[in-house]
Design a protein around this motif. Sequence first.
Motif, PDB file in Angstrom:
ATOM      1  N   GLU A  83       0.833  -1.207   0.000  1.00 47.95           N
ATOM      2  CA  GLU A  83       0.000   0.000   0.000  1.00 47.95           C
ATOM      3  C   GLU A  83       0.868   1.258   0.000  1.00 47.95           C
ATOM      4  OE1 GLU A  83      -3.306   0.377   2.661  1.00 47.95           O
ATOM      5  OE2 GLU A  83      -3.516  -1.793   2.849  1.00 47.95           O
ATOM      6  N   LEU A  84       1.920   1.244   0.821  1.00 45.41           N
ATOM      7  CA  LEU A  84       2.791   2.414   0.914  1.00 45.41           C
ATOM      8  C   LEU A  84       3.564   2.627  -0.383  1.00 45.41           C
ATOM      9  CD1 LEU A  84       4.210   1.952   4.538  1.00 45.41           C
ATOM     10  CD2 LEU A  84       2.358   3.462   3.796  1.00 45.41           C
ATOM     11  N   VAL A  85       4.045   1.544  -0.978  1.00 50.44           N
ATOM     12  CA  VAL A  85       4.786   1.658  -2.238  1.00 50.44           C
ATOM     13  C   VAL A  85       3.879   2.198  -3.336  1.00 50.44           C
ATOM     14  CG1 VAL A  85       5.931   0.344  -4.059  1.00 50.44           C
ATOM     15  CG2 VAL A  85       6.491  -0.101  -1.663  1.00 50.44           C
ATOM     16  N   GLN A  86       2.640   1.715  -3.388  1.00 53.64           N
ATOM     17  CA  GLN A  86       1.698   2.214  -4.389  1.00 53.64           C
ATOM     18  C   GLN A  86       1.427   3.699  -4.187  1.00 53.64           C
ATOM     19  OE1 GLN A  86      -1.829  -0.211  -4.352  1.00 53.64           O
ATOM     20  NE2 GLN A  86      -0.811  -1.993  -5.246  1.00 53.64           N
ATOM     21  N   ALA A  87       1.339   4.123  -2.925  1.00 45.49           N
ATOM     22  CA  ALA A  87       1.121   5.544  -2.640  1.00 45.49           C
ATOM     23  C   ALA A  87       2.294   6.380  -3.139  1.00 45.49           C
ATOM     24  CB  ALA A  87       0.924   5.751  -1.139  1.00 45.49           C
ATOM     25  N   LEU A  88       3.504   5.852  -2.995  1.00 44.87           N
ATOM     26  CA  LEU A  88       4.695   6.589  -3.425  1.00 44.87           C
ATOM     27  C   LEU A  88       4.816   6.652  -4.941  1.00 44.87           C
ATOM     28  CD1 LEU A  88       7.289   5.264  -0.817  1.00 44.87           C
ATOM     29  CD2 LEU A  88       6.230   7.526  -0.891  1.00 44.87           C
ATOM     30  N   ASP A  89       4.076   5.803  -5.636  1.00 39.51           N
ATOM     31  CA  ASP A  89       4.092   5.806  -7.103  1.00 39.51           C
ATOM     32  C   ASP A  89       3.041   6.743  -7.693  1.00 39.51           C
ATOM     33  OD1 ASP A  89       6.170   4.003  -7.225  1.00 39.51           O
ATOM     34  OD2 ASP A  89       4.873   2.242  -7.376  1.00 39.51           O
ATOM     35  N   GLN A  90       2.350   7.493  -6.840  1.00 39.07           N
ATOM     36  CA  GLN A  90       1.251   8.333  -7.302  1.00 39.07           C
ATOM     37  C   GLN A  90       1.718   9.526  -8.131  1.00 39.07           C
ATOM     38  OE1 GLN A  90      -2.193   7.923  -6.835  1.00 39.07           O
ATOM     39  NE2 GLN A  90      -1.533   5.870  -6.241  1.00 39.07           N
ATOM     40  N   GLY A  91       2.979   9.934  -7.931  1.00 43.40           N
ATOM     41  CA  GLY A  91       3.446  11.134  -8.624  1.00 43.40           C
ATOM     42  C   GLY A  91       2.914  12.369  -7.922  1.00 43.40           C
ATOM     43  N   ARG A  92       2.086  13.119  -8.600  1.00 47.03           N
ATOM     44  CA  ARG A  92       1.507  14.310  -7.984  1.00 47.03           C
ATOM     45  C   ARG A  92       0.581  13.892  -6.838  1.00 47.03           C
ATOM     46  NH1 ARG A  92      -1.467  19.198 -11.341  1.00 47.03           N
ATOM     47  NH2 ARG A  92      -1.583  20.691  -9.601  1.00 47.03           N
ATOM     48  N   GLY A  93       0.712  14.576  -5.719  1.00 46.13           N
ATOM     49  CA  GLY A  93      -0.102  14.241  -4.556  1.00 46.13           C
ATOM     50  C   GLY A  93       0.427  13.066  -3.766  1.00 46.13           C
ATOM     51  N   VAL A  94       1.728  12.761  -3.929  1.00 44.18           N
ATOM     52  CA  VAL A  94       2.301  11.582  -3.292  1.00 44.18           C
ATOM     53  C   VAL A  94       2.273  11.689  -1.768  1.00 44.18           C
ATOM     54  CG1 VAL A  94       4.651  12.513  -3.447  1.00 44.18           C
ATOM     55  CG2 VAL A  94       4.308  10.060  -3.230  1.00 44.18           C
ATOM     56  N   PHE A  95       2.495  12.884  -1.235  1.00 46.35           N
ATOM     57  CA  PHE A  95       2.513  13.033   0.221  1.00 46.35           C
ATOM     58  C   PHE A  95       1.123  12.787   0.807  1.00 46.35           C
ATOM     59  CE2 PHE A  95       6.330  15.295  -1.043  1.00 46.35           C
ATOM     60  CZ  PHE A  95       7.243  14.920  -0.072  1.00 46.35           C
ATOM     61  N   ARG A  96       0.100  13.272   0.132  1.00 41.79           N
ATOM     62  CA  ARG A  96      -1.272  13.037   0.585  1.00 41.79           C
ATOM     63  C   ARG A  96      -1.624  11.557   0.473  1.00 41.79           C
ATOM     64  NH1 ARG A  96      -4.695  14.489   4.015  1.00 41.79           N
ATOM     65  NH2 ARG A  96      -4.042  16.647   3.547  1.00 41.79           N
ATOM     66  N   ALA A  97      -1.207  10.918  -0.618  1.00 41.34           N
ATOM     67  CA  ALA A  97      -1.499   9.493  -0.808  1.00 41.34           C
ATOM     68  C   ALA A  97      -0.822   8.652   0.278  1.00 41.34           C
ATOM     69  CB  ALA A  97      -1.038   9.043  -2.193  1.00 41.34           C
ATOM     70  N   PHE A  98       0.418   9.019   0.616  1.00 34.74           N
ATOM     71  CA  PHE A  98       1.145   8.296   1.659  1.00 34.74           C
ATOM     72  C   PHE A  98       0.454   8.475   3.009  1.00 34.74           C
ATOM     73  CE2 PHE A  98       4.681   7.638   4.656  1.00 34.74           C
ATOM     74  CZ  PHE A  98       5.240   6.473   4.151  1.00 34.74           C
ATOM     75  N   LYS A  99       0.025   9.689   3.288  1.00 38.05           N
ATOM     76  CA  LYS A  99      -0.674   9.963   4.547  1.00 38.05           C
ATOM     77  C   LYS A  99      -1.980   9.184   4.619  1.00 38.05           C
ATOM     78  CE  LYS A  99      -2.531  13.740   7.361  1.00 38.05           C
ATOM     79  NZ  LYS A  99      -2.737  15.210   7.464  1.00 38.05           N
ATOM     80  N   ASN A 100      -2.712   9.119   3.514  1.00 39.83           N
ATOM     81  CA  ASN A 100      -3.975   8.379   3.495  1.00 39.83           C
ATOM     82  C   ASN A 100      -3.745   6.891   3.730  1.00 39.83           C
ATOM     83  OD1 ASN A 100      -5.403  10.717   2.996  1.00 39.83           O
ATOM     84  ND2 ASN A 100      -5.495  10.413   0.784  1.00 39.83           N
TER      85      ASN A 100
END
Length: 307
Positions: A83-100
């Motif tokens: 889940e965390l790795v996928q969040a880091l692959d988000q590109g734009r908005g990566v910090f928000r995705a990681f937090k979520n």
Amino acid sequence: MQFELTEALINHILFSMEDQNDDFFVDTQEGIVVTAAEISGEPSAGDHQDQRYIGIPRWESSDGFRLMERFAAGFKNPIVREELVQALDQGRGVFRAFKNALNRHTEVEQLWFSFKEREMRRVIIKWYNGLREEWGLDLIGEEPEETGDLILEDFRFRQAQPSDRESADELHALCLKELSAALCCPEPAGKPAPGSLWEQTGNWVFPGEESLIAETGGGDYAGHISAVSTGRILMVKVLEVFPEYRGLGIGEALLQRFTQSVDKSRYFQVLIDIPSHVEGFSRVLLREYFKPLATRYYVNLRDTLSK
């Protein structure tokens, strides 16, 4: 100008490092952190003023991203790690995705905060030691890590009760399914799964004569350990943790509390088998003074017929 790196000052520097909207400095005279705007508003005092204010360690968004990458890559739980790795692959908005992603796992979120603070403290200590070298002073050491204990504070450990049986059955069935998959081949329909090998030493009993469970602060069932006795020997039948809570030290904590809680005047030995796909747990057993006793092998007879 020399200054003491107090705990209060460390916390102020930590807070300021993540604020990338301003430049921050340590006021060595007052022992506080100030902004560039606050310094510019003071009357100039030449070289003395230049020596009074020292810039805090730089911390860019790229540093934060690399820290998230290290945390995700080193996380033991494969479900959360993915889940965390996928969040880091988000590109734009990566910090928000990681937090979520962290918000979905409260215990992991606390582990991240502890990891992040520890690593940023190391940056501060390294920066401060660089200054101490310039001042001709001895270097200071890093604080010991306490992350594991911080995480376990979010879990409760208690004696198992008959009312825990439904959750225990669910976890045990899941672990037997994982064991069957690890032993590489499901049996034909109507036949026992390879995981039933682990049931040969007796039927699934829960709670056993000595049993503990781990649950989250919210009361969710996280794992259990259960044992039955043969004379003065306790045989651990199961030590299992739900996948979403693995990698947090729950299994080791259950084992530690189990061996500490049993009546030493009643039992003199504890035995435990380890499935081959979790052989890495043997390191935990060795740390807890267990010693290897035997190795169990198996063969599927259908495999021998084809040779």
